[in-house]
Scaffold this motif. Structure first.
Motif, PDB file in Angstrom:
ATOM      1  N   PHE A 167      23.367  23.169  44.323  1.00 11.92           N
ATOM      2  CA  PHE A 167      22.474  23.960  43.513  1.00 11.92           C
ATOM      3  C   PHE A 167      22.740  24.013  42.058  1.00 11.92           C
ATOM      4  O   PHE A 167      23.823  23.918  41.661  1.00 11.92           O
ATOM      5  N   ARG A 168      21.685  24.319  41.595  1.00 13.05           N
ATOM      6  CA  ARG A 168      21.591  24.520  39.989  1.00 13.05           C
ATOM      7  C   ARG A 168      21.370  26.138  39.928  1.00 13.05           C
ATOM      8  O   ARG A 168      20.610  26.627  40.667  1.00 13.05           O
ATOM      9  N   VAL A 169      22.338  27.011  39.762  1.00 17.28           N
ATOM     10  CA  VAL A 169      22.494  28.370  39.856  1.00 17.28           C
ATOM     11  C   VAL A 169      21.755  29.065  38.578  1.00 17.28           C
ATOM     12  O   VAL A 169      22.432  28.867  37.503  1.00 17.28           O
ATOM     13  N   VAL A 170      20.806  29.693  38.691  1.00 18.08           N
ATOM     14  CA  VAL A 170      20.049  30.601  37.597  1.00 18.08           C
ATOM     15  C   VAL A 170      20.286  31.965  37.681  1.00 18.08           C
ATOM     16  O   VAL A 170      20.128  32.550  38.743  1.00 18.08           O
ATOM     17  N   ASP A 171      21.237  32.483  36.869  1.00 15.51           N
ATOM     18  CA  ASP A 171      22.063  33.880  37.036  1.00 15.51           C
ATOM     19  C   ASP A 171      20.869  34.866  36.283  1.00 15.51           C
ATOM     20  O   ASP A 171      20.575  34.561  35.214  1.00 15.51           O
ATOM     21  N   MET A 172      20.776  35.854  37.242  1.00 20.99           N
ATOM     22  CA  MET A 172      19.755  37.072  36.626  1.00 20.99           C
ATOM     23  C   MET A 172      20.806  38.080  35.997  1.00 20.99           C
ATOM     24  O   MET A 172      22.177  38.198  36.437  1.00 20.99           O
ATOM     25  N   ALA A 173      20.353  39.120  35.225  1.00 19.94           N
ATOM     26  CA  ALA A 173      21.318  39.998  34.673  1.00 19.94           C
ATOM     27  C   ALA A 173      21.750  41.116  35.402  1.00 19.94           C
ATOM     28  O   ALA A 173      22.814  41.627  35.361  1.00 19.94           O
ATOM     29  N   ASN A 174      20.998  41.028  36.750  1.00 18.31           N
ATOM     30  CA  ASN A 174      21.757  42.149  37.758  1.00 18.31           C
ATOM     31  C   ASN A 174      22.339  41.494  38.862  1.00 18.31           C
ATOM     32  O   ASN A 174      22.822  42.351  39.833  1.00 18.31           O
ATOM     33  N   GLY A 175      22.970  40.621  38.529  1.00 18.06           N
ATOM     34  CA  GLY A 175      23.945  39.906  39.390  1.00 18.06           C
ATOM     35  C   GLY A 175      23.332  39.072  40.450  1.00 18.06           C
ATOM     36  O   GLY A 175      24.151  38.505  41.562  1.00 18.06           O
ATOM     37  N   ILE A 176      21.941  38.906  40.560  1.00 25.64           N
ATOM     38  CA  ILE A 176      21.501  38.430  41.683  1.00 25.64           C
ATOM     39  C   ILE A 176      21.104  36.767  40.941  1.00 25.64           C
ATOM     40  O   ILE A 176      20.877  36.601  39.769  1.00 25.64           O
ATOM     41  N   SER A 177      21.202  35.918  41.855  1.00 22.32           N
ATOM     42  CA  SER A 177      21.166  34.308  41.450  1.00 22.32           C
ATOM     43  C   SER A 177      19.904  33.529  42.045  1.00 22.32           C
ATOM     44  O   SER A 177      19.535  34.008  43.367  1.00 22.32           O
ATOM     45  N   LEU A 178      19.056  32.844  41.573  1.00 28.22           N
ATOM     46  CA  LEU A 178      18.296  31.932  42.142  1.00 28.22           C
ATOM     47  C   LEU A 178      18.823  30.555  42.148  1.00 28.22           C
ATOM     48  O   LEU A 178      19.206  29.897  41.178  1.00 28.22           O
ATOM     49  N   ASP A 179      19.334  29.981  43.430  1.00 31.83           N
ATOM     50  CA  ASP A 179      19.964  28.864  43.519  1.00 31.83           C
ATOM     51  C   ASP A 179      19.108  27.749  43.960  1.00 31.83           C
ATOM     52  O   ASP A 179      18.304  27.680  44.946  1.00 31.83           O
ATOM     53  N   VAL A 180      18.657  26.860  43.054  1.00 33.44           N
ATOM     54  CA  VAL A 180      17.730  25.969  42.976  1.00 33.44           C
ATOM     55  C   VAL A 180      18.462  24.612  43.656  1.00 33.44           C
ATOM     56  O   VAL A 180      19.381  24.160  43.199  1.00 33.44           O
ATOM     57  N   ALA A 181      17.580  24.323  44.770  1.00 31.68           N
ATOM     58  CA  ALA A 181      17.937  23.077  45.810  1.00 31.68           C
ATOM     59  C   ALA A 181      16.916  22.020  45.739  1.00 31.68           C
ATOM     60  O   ALA A 181      15.756  22.429  45.756  1.00 31.68           O
ATOM     61  N   GLN A 182      17.548  20.637  45.683  1.00 34.57           N
ATOM     62  CA  GLN A 182      16.617  19.671  45.674  1.00 34.57           C
ATOM     63  C   GLN A 182      16.060  19.728  47.214  1.00 34.57           C
ATOM     64  O   GLN A 182      16.754  19.814  48.121  1.00 34.57           O
ATOM     65  N   ALA A 183      14.690  19.358  47.409  1.00 34.19           N
ATOM     66  CA  ALA A 183      14.011  19.357  48.577  1.00 34.19           C
ATOM     67  C   ALA A 183      12.942  18.317  48.435  1.00 34.19           C
ATOM     68  O   ALA A 183      12.194  18.246  47.281  1.00 34.19           O
ATOM     69  N   GLU A 184      12.505  17.473  49.647  1.00 34.09           N
ATOM     70  CA  GLU A 184      11.355  16.624  49.557  1.00 34.09           C
ATOM     71  C   GLU A 184      10.266  17.426  49.793  1.00 34.09           C
ATOM     72  O   GLU A 184       9.250  16.945  49.293  1.00 34.09           O
ATOM     73  N   THR A 185      10.345  18.637  50.677  1.00 33.64           N
ATOM     74  CA  THR A 185       9.210  19.156  51.008  1.00 33.64           C
ATOM     75  C   THR A 185       9.283  20.771  50.256  1.00 33.64           C
ATOM     76  O   THR A 185      10.115  21.298  50.421  1.00 33.64           O
ATOM     77  N   VAL A 186       8.462  21.130  49.699  1.00 32.43           N
ATOM     78  CA  VAL A 186       8.293  22.616  49.015  1.00 32.43           C
ATOM     79  C   VAL A 186       7.335  23.437  49.514  1.00 32.43           C
ATOM     80  O   VAL A 186       6.182  23.082  49.480  1.00 32.43           O
ATOM     81  N   HIS A 187       7.441  24.613  49.975  1.00 37.79           N
ATOM     82  CA  HIS A 187       6.705  25.629  50.602  1.00 37.79           C
ATOM     83  C   HIS A 187       6.628  26.654  49.370  1.00 37.79           C
ATOM     84  O   HIS A 187       7.718  27.299  49.271  1.00 37.79           O
ATOM     85  N   PRO A 188       5.531  26.590  48.477  1.00 34.55           N
ATOM     86  CA  PRO A 188       5.622  27.641  47.356  1.00 34.55           C
ATOM     87  C   PRO A 188       6.112  29.030  47.784  1.00 34.55           C
ATOM     88  O   PRO A 188       5.357  29.583  48.915  1.00 34.55           O
ATOM     89  N   GLN A 189       6.576  29.645  47.029  1.00 32.22           N
ATOM     90  CA  GLN A 189       7.068  31.307  47.272  1.00 32.22           C
ATOM     91  C   GLN A 189       6.573  31.909  46.244  1.00 32.22           C
ATOM     92  O   GLN A 189       6.167  31.447  45.207  1.00 32.22           O
ATOM     93  N   HIS A 190       7.023  33.426  46.263  1.00 27.96           N
ATOM     94  CA  HIS A 190       6.728  34.196  45.059  1.00 27.96           C
ATOM     95  C   HIS A 190       8.071  35.004  44.637  1.00 27.96           C
ATOM     96  O   HIS A 190       8.875  35.235  45.354  1.00 27.96           O
ATOM     97  N   TYR A 191       8.323  34.853  43.276  1.00 22.42           N
ATOM     98  CA  TYR A 191       9.395  35.447  42.575  1.00 22.42           C
ATOM     99  C   TYR A 191       8.988  36.234  41.501  1.00 22.42           C
ATOM    100  O   TYR A 191       8.117  35.946  40.557  1.00 22.42           O
ATOM    101  N   ALA A 192       9.200  37.522  41.644  1.00 24.87           N
ATOM    102  CA  ALA A 192       8.900  38.632  40.495  1.00 24.87           C
ATOM    103  C   ALA A 192      10.130  39.107  39.845  1.00 24.87           C
ATOM    104  O   ALA A 192      11.284  39.295  40.325  1.00 24.87           O
ATOM    105  N   PHE A 193      10.095  39.284  38.575  1.00 24.45           N
ATOM    106  CA  PHE A 193      11.193  39.612  37.661  1.00 24.45           C
ATOM    107  C   PHE A 193      10.661  40.898  36.818  1.00 24.45           C
ATOM    108  O   PHE A 193       9.605  40.769  36.249  1.00 24.45           O
TER     109      PHE A 193
END
Length: 128
Positions: free
Chosen positions: A37-63
């Protein structure tokens, strides 16, 4: 201890590009490497862990951001010539919303994930 979200995985066709896109636009420190993973750290202790994938199903992320952060992120979106919308269905291009007395907008990442910034949580009051 109450239940808290700690991290979520964001699938990407190009892990490096997506992590860089997120950190650059959101004004965050560079993503760290942890296993696959490439870990994107948020200020509140939560992270978005970015993983390589051949197929991506779009999701929603609100900040949730401050008014100042909103202006900074919105400026970066416009500087990069990215399309943005006032609504999640992309019916109001080039506009922001003022839901709950704050401001919000949506844009897409390179894999089609729907990203959103808001300055007030949903249901917190104010005009829509």
């Amino acid at each position: 201890m109450p239940v808290q979200l700690n991290h979520t995985i964001v699938h990407a066709r190009d892990r490096e590009e997506t992590a860089r896109f997120l950190t650059d636009l959101l004004g965050l420190p560079p993503a760290s490497l942890f296993g696959p993973f490439r870990v994107v750290d948020m200020a509140n202790g939560i992270s978005l862990d970015v993983a390589q994938a051949e197929t991506v199903h779009p999701q929603h992320y609100a900040f949730l951001v401050t008014e100042e952060e909103f202006d900074e992120i919105w400026s970066r979106i416009k500087e990069r010539g990215l399309q943005f919308w006032a609504d999640p269905f992309h019916r109001e291009p080039g506009r922001i919303n003022t839901n709950d007395g704050g401001r919000g907008l949506y844009w897409s990442d390179p894999d089609g994930h729907s990203l959103e910034i808001i300055t007030r949580p949903y249901g917190s009051g104010g005009a829509s």
